[in-house]
Design a protein around this motif. Structure first.
Motif, PDB file in Angstrom:
ATOM      1  N   GLN A 234       0.827  -1.210   0.000  1.00 56.85           N
ATOM      2  CA  GLN A 234       0.000   0.000   0.000  1.00 56.85           C
ATOM      3  C   GLN A 234       0.863   1.263   0.000  1.00 56.85           C
TER       4      GLN A 234
ATOM      5  N   VAL B 109       4.032   1.656  -1.033  1.00 56.21           N
ATOM      6  CA  VAL B 109       4.770   1.841  -2.290  1.00 56.21           C
ATOM      7  C   VAL B 109       3.818   2.281  -3.398  1.00 56.21           C
ATOM      8  N   LYS B 110       2.607   1.705  -3.384  1.00 57.37           N
ATOM      9  CA  LYS B 110       1.635   2.103  -4.412  1.00 57.37           C
ATOM     10  C   LYS B 110       1.292   3.590  -4.263  1.00 57.37           C
ATOM     11  N   ALA B 111       1.069   4.015  -3.022  1.00 54.84           N
ATOM     12  CA  ALA B 111       0.657   5.407  -2.807  1.00 54.84           C
ATOM     13  C   ALA B 111       1.813   6.380  -3.063  1.00 54.84           C
ATOM     14  N   ASP B 112       3.012   6.029  -2.591  1.00 54.44           N
ATOM     15  CA  ASP B 112       4.149   6.974  -2.665  1.00 54.44           C
ATOM     16  C   ASP B 112       4.781   7.056  -4.051  1.00 54.44           C
ATOM     17  N   GLU B 113       4.729   5.975  -4.758  1.00 51.11           N
ATOM     18  CA  GLU B 113       5.453   5.845  -6.045  1.00 51.11           C
ATOM     19  C   GLU B 113       6.956   6.061  -5.874  1.00 51.11           C
ATOM     20  N   HIS B 114       7.462   5.806  -4.695  1.00 48.84           N
ATOM     21  CA  HIS B 114       8.911   5.749  -4.480  1.00 48.84           C
ATOM     22  C   HIS B 114       9.150   4.821  -3.278  1.00 48.84           C
ATOM     23  N   LEU B 115      10.429   4.567  -2.987  1.00 47.33           N
ATOM     24  CA  LEU B 115      10.751   3.541  -1.984  1.00 47.33           C
ATOM     25  C   LEU B 115      11.284   4.113  -0.676  1.00 47.33           C
TER      26      LEU B 115
END
Ligand code: SPV
Ligand code: MG
Length: 544
Positions: free
Chosen positions: A256, A258-264
């Motif tokens: 969830q 990673v999907k929301a942030d679009e970064h790690l």
């Protein structure tokens, strides 16, 4: 004295089952989680039907076939040394299927199996348990007997799981079945309950006493203090699904974020580093095996070429370049050396330059300069190379920059597991070209047909070895294992701290190794090399 082999996994399991204290098994559902359970210190693994099905993404209703479970178990068993108790559902069929199952489990070093008295295909005990039919008691006893008859290892254990409480029957039925299963040969009973309190399993244990070991699965009555289980004398407590549940929570959260942030960035330091995955996979053992079994791997092999000196004896040949750059058959000696090393799979080659270093410019080599070459010796040059090394120590071959040798020489040296290996030519007399001589070698045995199969070691090396003791001539190549290369660097630092060693050559190193009782393995050869020390050698080398 011979050391005892460790007890088999089945023997380990039996010992735990029969021990007079409570033992704890933890669920795992694949090789990785099995390893994690073992590293946490558990003495045994519960191969849970629920969690293995779940990690496949299917239901706990025998949707995964029994052979798929077996294949999966094999990974778990291979990854660990502690015993695995398989949750074998209902035995995947009748008595006949049970017998085949036991055979296959023993082949995979699974220590024990637990089968439950329900009907194939089963349903998880926590899904409408009281609507589930139980197996016919006598038929189930036949299955247990068949299983016990099929096992070839006396230590293999079969645990009979009673679902009487789950399916809405009471204590009397549970005890009746326990008695029957015990008589049929079950090594232990697993009494299961879906209550939030331990009432059912405690009532059972009170009546059953110590007639045989009893296992429990406190998933629903998790709040019960473990001391209660201890006081009641249960043998095995199984934490049946907690690693999978922990993983599910962690994976859901991570996905969830990673999907929301679009970064790690927000998760990187909250998850296991990739290095930890490699550690769990034991990548290190493979790396070491590659060093041993992949002689052409290249990356872990290095060579050091000592090429700092001019080579005065070649006169005009070395006026504007060091000896290593003198052409033989149209290309510099160093090119021949590089060629031999590369053909032997050695990619990383370090050349120690000194005299006319600007003339040594072959590509793809690492250069280290001994600018003090005029006043120092071979050991000082070697120390320069080791000290300026990039990264880890590797198996290393050290040789001179004026030495031609066939590619088979480094190959046979690298194949020897010994820390220190040299090659000695046992037929040198009368060959004038060999007069500089890395040194005469006295070895533990002369070259012979038998020597080919024996391990021969150096006893002394130098120009002053008495003629009667000479077994050959050191060819000027030394292999040093990765570990010994590190020790060599320290040894050289120590030796070079003594001004007397400032101009010392390689023979001095062998004297020091001998003084310290370090074994140097000798490989005999005949020919296959040429040491360029005179104009005559250059002429002879044209035919090499
Ligand atoms: C399992 O772990 O698959 C079990 C225990 O059989 S339970 O899920 O409680 O039935
Ligand atoms: Mg199960």
């Amino acid at each position: 004295m011979t050391s005892q082999p460790p007890p088999s996994k089945a023997a380990q399991f039996k010992r735990l089952l029969l021990s007079d204290q409570v033992e704890f098994f933890c669920e795992s559902h694949n090789g990785l989680s099995a390893k994690i359970v073992e590293e946490a210190g558990f003495k045994g693994i519960w191969a849970s039907g629920l969690t293995i099905a779940a990690q496949f993404g299917v239901r706990d209703n025998n949707e995964a076939s029994w052979t798929q479970i077996l294949d999966h178990l094999e990974f778990m068993s291979d990854a660990t040394q502690i015993p695995i108790l398989l949750d074998g559902d209902t035995g995947y069929g009748n008595f006949n299927n049970m017998q085949r199952l036991i055979g296959k489990l023993e082949q995979r070093r699974i220590a024990a199996v637990c089968i439950e008295d329900k009907c194939f295909p089963k349903t998880n005990s926590f899904l409408q348990g009281d609507a589930q039919p139980m197996a016919d008691m006598d038929e189930f006893c036949g299955k247990l007997k068949a299983g016990k008859d099929a096992q070839t290892d006396d230590d293999f254990c079969i645990i009979a799981r009673i679902e009487a409480f789950i399916c809405g029957w009471g204590l009397t039925e549970a005890l009746r079945r326990a008695e029957a299963y015990h008589r049929a040969g079950a090594d232990g009973i697993l009494i299961h309950s879906a209550l939030a309190t331990p009432d059912e399993i405690l009532a059972f244990k009170r009546e059953w006493g110590a007639r045989c070991p009893v296992a429990i699965v406190p998933t629903k009555y998790y709040a019960t203090p473990t001391d209660v289980f201890r006081q009641y004398g249960f043998s095995l407590v199984i934490w049946a699904n907690h690693l999978l549940r922990a993983a599910v929570t962690a994976m859901q959260k991570t996905a969830q974020i990673v999907k929301a942030d679009e970064h790690l960035l927000s998760i990187e330091d909250k998850i296991a580093p990739v290095a930890e995955i490699f550690r769990l996979q034991d990548a290190e053992t493979l790396r070491q095996a590659e060093q041993r079994y992949l002689p052409h791997g290249g990356d872990h092999l290095t060579a050091i070429v000592l090429a700092a000196s001019r080579g005065d004896e070649l006169g005009d040949f070395t006026k504007d370049k060091p000896k290593t750059m003198v052409p033989i058959q149209g290309i510099p000696i160093l090119s021949h050396i590089v060629d031999a090393y590369q053909t032997a799979g050695i990619k990383h080659i370090t050349v120690v330059r000194g005299y006319r270093k600007e003339a040594v410019t072959l590509p793809h080599l690492t250069y280290v300069d001994n600018d003090d070459f005029a006043d120092t010796g071979e050991l000082a040059s070697l120390f320069c190379a080791l000290r300026n090394r990039n990264g880890a120590f590797h198996d290393t071959i050290i040789s001179y920059g004026d030495l031609l040798f066939s590619k088979y020489i480094p190959q046979i040296m690298m194949q020897e597991p010994d820390d220190w290996v040299i090659v000695v030519d046992s037929v040198w007399e009368g060959k004038t070209a060999y007069t500089r001589l890395g040194g005469f070698a006295e070895c533990t045995a002369p070259n012979s047909r038998e020597a080919y199969h024996a391990s021969i070691y150096l006893t002394q090396l130098g120009r002053d070895v008495p003629p009667a003791a000479r077994h050959g001539v050191w060819m000027g190549l030394l292999k040093v294992s990765a570990g010994a290369t590190e020790r060599l660097q320290h040894l050289l630092a120590e030796m070079l701290a003594d001004p007397a060693n400032k101009k010392a050559g390689m023979a001095r190193l062998f004297q020091e190794l001998r003084r310290r009782d370090v074994s140097v393995r000798v490989l005999y050869t005949v020919g296959h090399w040429l040491d360029i020390n005179s104009v005559a050698d250059v002429v002879q080398a044209e035919r090499f």
